[in-house]
Design a protein around this motif. Sequence first.
Motif, short mmCIF file in Angstrom:
data_model
loop_
_atom_site.label_atom_id
_atom_site.label_comp_id
_atom_site.label_asym_id
_atom_site.label_seq_id
_atom_site.Cartn_x
_atom_site.Cartn_y
_atom_site.Cartn_z
N GLU A 511 11.96 21.95 18.86
CA GLU A 511 12.50 20.74 18.22
C GLU A 511 13.28 21.10 16.95
N ASP A 515 17.75 19.22 20.13
CA ASP A 515 17.33 17.82 20.10
C ASP A 515 16.68 17.46 21.43
N PRO A 759 21.75 20.82 19.08
CA PRO A 759 21.46 20.08 17.86
C PRO A 759 22.59 19.11 17.53
N ARG A 764 22.02 11.99 22.38
CA ARG A 764 20.56 11.96 22.45
C ARG A 764 20.01 10.54 22.57
#
Length: 902
Positions: A511, A515, A759, A764
Amino acid sequence: MRGTKIIFLLLLFGHLSALPDTIRIGGLFHPEDDKQEVAFRYAVERVNADRAVLPRAKLLAQVETISPQDSFHASKRVCHLLRSGVAAIFGPQSAPAASHVQSICDTMELPHLETRWEYRTRRESCLVNLYPHPAALSRAYVDLVRAWGWKSFTIVYENSDGLVRLQELLKAHGPTELPVAVRQLPESHDYRPLLKQIKNSAESHIVLDCATERIRDVLQQAQQIGMMSDYHSYLITSLDLHSVDLEEFKYGGTNITALRLLDPERSDVQRVVRDWVYDEARKGRKLQLGHTSAKENMTFIKTETALMYDAVHLFAKALHDLDTSQQIDVKPLSCDAEDTWPHGYSLINYMKIVEMKGLTGVIKFDHQGFRSDFTLDIIELTRDGLQKAGTWNSSEGVNYTRSYGDNQKQIVEILQNKTLIVTTILSAPYCMRKEASEKLIGNAQFEGYAIDLIHEISKVLGFNYTFKLAPDGRYGSYNRETKEWDGMIRELLEQRADVAIADLTITYDREQVVDFTMPFMNLGISVLYRKPIKQPPNLFSFLSPLSLDVWIYMATAYLGVSVLLFILARFSPYEWDSPGNCIDEPQVLENQFTLLNSLWFTIGSLMQQGSDIAPKAVSTRMVAGMWWFFTLIMISSYTANLAAFLTVERMDSPIESAEDLAKQTKIKYGALKGGSTAAFFRDSNFSTYQRMWSFMESARPSVFTSSNKEGEERVMRGKGSYAYLMESTTIEYVVERNCDLTQVGGMLDSKGYGIAMPPNSPYRTAISGAVLKLQEEGKLHILKTKWWKEKRGGGSCRDETSKSSSTANELGLANVGGVFVVLMGGMGVACVIAVCEFVWKSRKVAVDERKEEASLCSEMASELRSALKCPSTGSGGGPANTRDGAGSPYLHYGFSTKSQLH
Ligand code: GLU
């Protein structure tokens, strides 16, 4: 009376404040900067045309063209302008020339108006600079970066001015945060080597500070080397991004943000631009626009051009204000004489206190003379071009006007045209190769839960996707030595994939670098082990319902009660009876409870069969009653328990949980190499798991496997000597198909699988939303049932379980064999006793009849003969039921005639 007074005052002021009819103002421009000049001239025309701005005078623009680097020439042209009697100097834009002009104006006390970025701006001078102060701009960048939560970024700058512009940003970045890289653009026009270095450093946040003309080149080259992906964010410090053609970057999904001072959406700005373009066209001057709409024409108006327009208006307004308070005359000044313009400072002060609305918003200066209270628009590149996303001002900081929902809507729109690269690995049932007779290509090669899941998500969001297997076939673990990730996580980090979908566990370490979406499945670590081997039923399992102790106690109780019955029967007079009913005063009294009869009575009642003997005295009846009660309870308990013992198969498993594994060393156990299960044990602070980890690490050969399939095979091959620590969902899948395996114990932890993305992936939230939607609609459950219970041999072990449960009630010989054994044993013992009795009695008869020792055998032979004779009525023959003298039924053999009742 009052009206006369006002007219008088107006006349007086009118007389006192008479401005010259023409006020000359000087403009210094560079040849390549013709738009500044055009703006200057146009602004003068607008002021002259609008009587409200400067009612009693007209401005006259006197323009000089100078080369940017030639400050000597610049000073000469200024002196020339001064000689012709100008009231203010506007420009130039180049720093070296401007500083010379500035010092001359300071000496002559002549207002100097600038519209360029200048960090050396001194207070208390004759300069009025309409460009926002560098410190304020710098603060705006800091606020933006803070609002986005950038932890690290790379500053790409062109010259030292850029570093000055961004110094606040560098200062604001604390020492605890990740390092900020600062790189200078090369002189040449090939920026690729520099951009490649940034790409290799895996930095995705870039602050670009360069001349507006270079922005497009830099971005184009960044695009060529793959630095314009969805995951890159650019903050461009130029206030003129609207003048850059960004058409080719609109659909890339890259986050390009900048600030602007000029709001092209404002109707007054659009009106000015429209008039201007029209005016220029009417006069036959070319503006090289080629655009039809006012909004498109905005691209040619740079901030500095708009500021020049505002500067002329500011000057006119200040002049008008000054004109109302004093008489102004403009005189020629000579650079050779120590001459000053007496109204210069007053005019400058008026300019600094004026508050007006120009093209660049509210024009206002603080007490130090710097432009204050200005608002910058935050603009972002979208599919519809640059769009205002919010505003920044010095008092409130960043204020996003575009709502979160708008942003998401836009992201979903971007997604609809995208083809995402989905990385995965082969791991049943999440992703498996399709079995087909012909050769499959592309996405058609794969099937499984993860494949269906991404398909469902793509249906919700409308994107396309292509699968790409992670080259090393691993999930993703961090190598602390090389400081690198592997597997699917590496694919994401190196932006070779947009999404990773598999049985990829959401862990803290992962994490930190990628993501994750909301989990689509929940699970925990458990143990996969061979099913316990079925123990063959015990021959004497009928003994199992009662423990050995109870059997011993029962035997003791049996003997004890029998003896007590015997003794009490002896004591009790009511148990002594005459041998025959007809004898009134018998000589001999008989007691039926001999020791053997007592034993026979108790065993008879224990076996629930009874015997012919019955107690007569209260005491013996009490004994018998209590014994019957005892047997009732014991036999019912035994019967109740017997059913369970005979029907339940005894499973013998050496381990019942992970703790059992930790306690022993005989059974080896391992996990998937580089997976989250191994990481769980490695990082656990719990002593049992630490011990298990050291055991796993030290085991030779290695207990780690490269895939879950290999783990499963190892458990099978190990035949109980290997257990595999695996995730519960996968165990569930395996035990559904491989009936020899089972899950041992519960779950050691609780976690979830998530879809991973690079990331700062803009997708997301959208993909997380789609996962939740599928969950709420029950689609995830349907998919799970499909891939766990139905496809690829699902449910085969369920059949076996139901089969075995249906036959569970049938007892085999193995279950009850012991009873037969006991029966046979009892029969055997009975035969032996019978022989003994026979021998014993024959000997007794022989002795009684005083026969010789040698005649024992003949006696036995004759007894045997008579015993084997068919029962008939003959005397002295075979057995016959006769009544003896006492009238009791006795079974007599050959020697019965001589027997007595004992
Ligand atoms: N799901 C695990 C991971 O994401 C792999 C399987 C395991 O470690 O048991 O690393």
